[in-house]
Design a protein around this motif. Structure first.
Motif, PDB file in Angstrom:
ATOM      1  N   TYR A   1     -13.799-105.377  12.346  1.00 19.14           N
ATOM      2  CA  TYR A   1     -13.394-104.752  13.608  1.00 19.14           C
ATOM      3  C   TYR A   1     -11.910-104.385  13.597  1.00 19.14           C
ATOM      4  CZ  TYR A   1     -12.299-104.082  18.502  1.00 19.14           C
ATOM      5  OH  TYR A   1     -11.851-103.555  19.678  1.00 19.14           O
TER       6      TYR A   1
ATOM      7  N   ILE B   1     -21.639-104.370  12.200  1.00 22.99           N
ATOM      8  CA  ILE B   1     -21.208-105.776  12.242  1.00 22.99           C
ATOM      9  C   ILE B   1     -19.824-105.851  12.891  1.00 22.99           C
ATOM     10  CG2 ILE B   1     -20.527-107.783  10.826  1.00 22.99           C
ATOM     11  CD1 ILE B   1     -22.780-106.968   8.866  1.00 22.99           C
ATOM     12  N   GLY B   2     -18.935-104.930  12.507  1.00 20.52           N
ATOM     13  CA  GLY B   2     -17.589-104.893  13.104  1.00 20.52           C
ATOM     14  C   GLY B   2     -17.655-104.588  14.595  1.00 20.52           C
TER      15      GLY B   2
ATOM     16  N   GLN C   1     -19.914-105.338  16.577  1.00 19.34           N
ATOM     17  CA  GLN C   1     -20.508-106.439  17.343  1.00 19.34           C
ATOM     18  C   GLN C   1     -19.574-107.643  17.466  1.00 19.34           C
ATOM     19  OE1 GLN C   1     -24.184-107.059  15.266  1.00 19.34           O
ATOM     20  NE2 GLN C   1     -25.259-105.477  16.415  1.00 19.34           N
ATOM     21  N   TYR C   2     -18.356-107.535  16.966  1.00 20.09           N
ATOM     22  CA  TYR C   2     -17.422-108.661  17.083  1.00 20.09           C
ATOM     23  C   TYR C   2     -17.325-109.079  18.564  1.00 20.09           C
ATOM     24  CZ  TYR C   2     -13.096-111.329  17.060  1.00 20.09           C
ATOM     25  OH  TYR C   2     -12.165-112.315  17.244  1.00 20.09           O
TER      26      TYR C   2
ATOM     27  N   SER D   1     -17.126-110.102  11.204  1.00 13.46           N
ATOM     28  CA  SER D   1     -17.055-109.042  12.226  1.00 13.46           C
ATOM     29  C   SER D   1     -15.614-108.870  12.700  1.00 13.46           C
ATOM     30  CB  SER D   1     -18.000-109.331  13.397  1.00 13.46           C
ATOM     31  OG  SER D   1     -17.643-110.520  14.050  1.00 13.46           O
TER      32      SER D   1
END
Ligand code: SF4
Ligand SMILES: [Zn+2]
Ligand SMILES: [Zn+2]
Length: 323
Positions: free
Chosen positions: A288, A197-198, A200-201, A284
């Motif tokens: 990130y 998820i991070g 995909q920021y 995200s």
């Protein structure tokens, strides 16, 4: 989007008679105002998130399907309004899915010819050594088979990134819509993929050392639900390839069920996709920036960043196919 209004009312924007009801905003719309509103949302998304500079060379991931066709069409529209902007380049990845991608490529070619867009087609066969059909046939009875979409997404992501850079692009524009973002986020939550998820920021500023490997991606359709994009492109009468990939039907992927859940739930709570997107953007970003300074290794085979592993995902996959 309900094509039928619950009660027949006049268009919220121009006062003429409406034939569409946008549930999540409570607007009644006529066809013309609906089309204008879609284009306005794209313009606003681009400017809100500073997606483009006038001197960008934009490469568009273009399959000939509805989303990437709507994206390319709108970037052409925006480019025509932008003084001195560079020509757009369309980049199509041919995964080698018989009876599907060959047909969508023909439509992509036609579109680029009609609008005089430079168009490049890069194939799995040429770059990776095998088509997706060949990979699936070779692997689907083995214990480490991972379903077609896993092979496909990893290889396609790498080829899009590498060729967009090679063509001199400063931005890679992709046609992911609101529904795609909502679906991917929910799926990652279900699998507890916090790190992913991070990663995909979408507005990440890569560490300088990493930015030499990866092109900046932009998603101008990220605030548009899939059904609205479909209606838009049909009302505009733009030719696109309408079918879905056969592997999406065959593979027992969770994605299908998650999509069905979102579609059913949004009938009762029309804001649900927007909530998922906004939640993804906030979460995200937090993950990130928290993980940003984590050291990484370089892949022993291709030299790309490979996280904490010896090989990157692309080379790992290649090794499993070669074995
Ligand atoms: S549905 Fe899966 S196999 Fe088909 S094009 Fe998309 S990622 Fe590739
Ligand atoms: Zn109107
Ligand atoms: Zn590698």
């Amino acid at each position: 989007m309900n094509h039928q209004s619950p009660i027949r009312k006049n268009c919220t924007l121009c006062g003429k008679s409406s034939n569409l009801y946008r549930q999540h905003s409570g607007q009644f719309l006529c066809n013309d105002c609906f089309i204008k509103s879609i284009e306005k949302i794209i313009n606003r998304t681009i400017s809100k998130y500073n997606m483009l500079n006038p001197d960008d060379l934009i490469v568009i991931g273009f399959s000939g399907g509805k989303d990437s066709t709507a994206l390319l069409y709108n970037l052409i529209r925006i480019q025509q309004e932008t003084y001195n902007s560079k020509d757009l380049i369309a980049l199509t990845i041919d995964e080698g899915i018989e009876g599907y991608r060959d047909q969508s490529i023909n439509i992509a070619k036609e579109f680029c010819k009609k609008f005089a867009i430079e168009h490049h087609i890069i194939s799995f066969k040429h770059e990776f050594g095998l088509t997706l059909n060949e990979i699936v046939n070779q692997k689907n009875s083995s214990d480490d088979y991972m379903y077609a979409c896993n092979y496909c997404a990893t290889i396609r992501r790498r080829l899009l990134n590498d060729y967009a850079k090679e063509l001199g692009g400063s931005k890679l524009a992709l046609g992911h819509n609101l529904t795609d973002f909502a679906e991917t986020f929910l799926m990652n939550i279900l699998y507890k993929r916090v790190e992913l998820i991070g990663n995909q920021y979408p507005f990440r500023k890569e560490q300088k050392v990493l930015s030499k490997f990866f092109i900046n991606k932009i998603f101008p359709l990220m605030r548009l639900p899939e059904d609205e994009l479909e209606l838009y492109i049909n009302l505009k009468n733009i030719h696109y390839y309408p079918k879905h990939c056969p592997y999406r039907e065959k593979d027992p992927i969770l994605r299908k069920r998650v999509l069905k859940f979102i579609q059913e739930t949004k009938n009762m709570s029309p804001e649900i996709e927007f909530n998922l997107l906004n939640c993804f953007l906030e979460l995200s970003e937090l993950i990130y920036y928290k993980k940003k300074e984590t050291p990484y290794r370089l892949c022993k085979k291709c030299g790309y960043p490979s996280g904490s592993n010896e090989l990157c995902r692309y080379c790992t996959l290649k090794a499993t196919v070669e074995n």
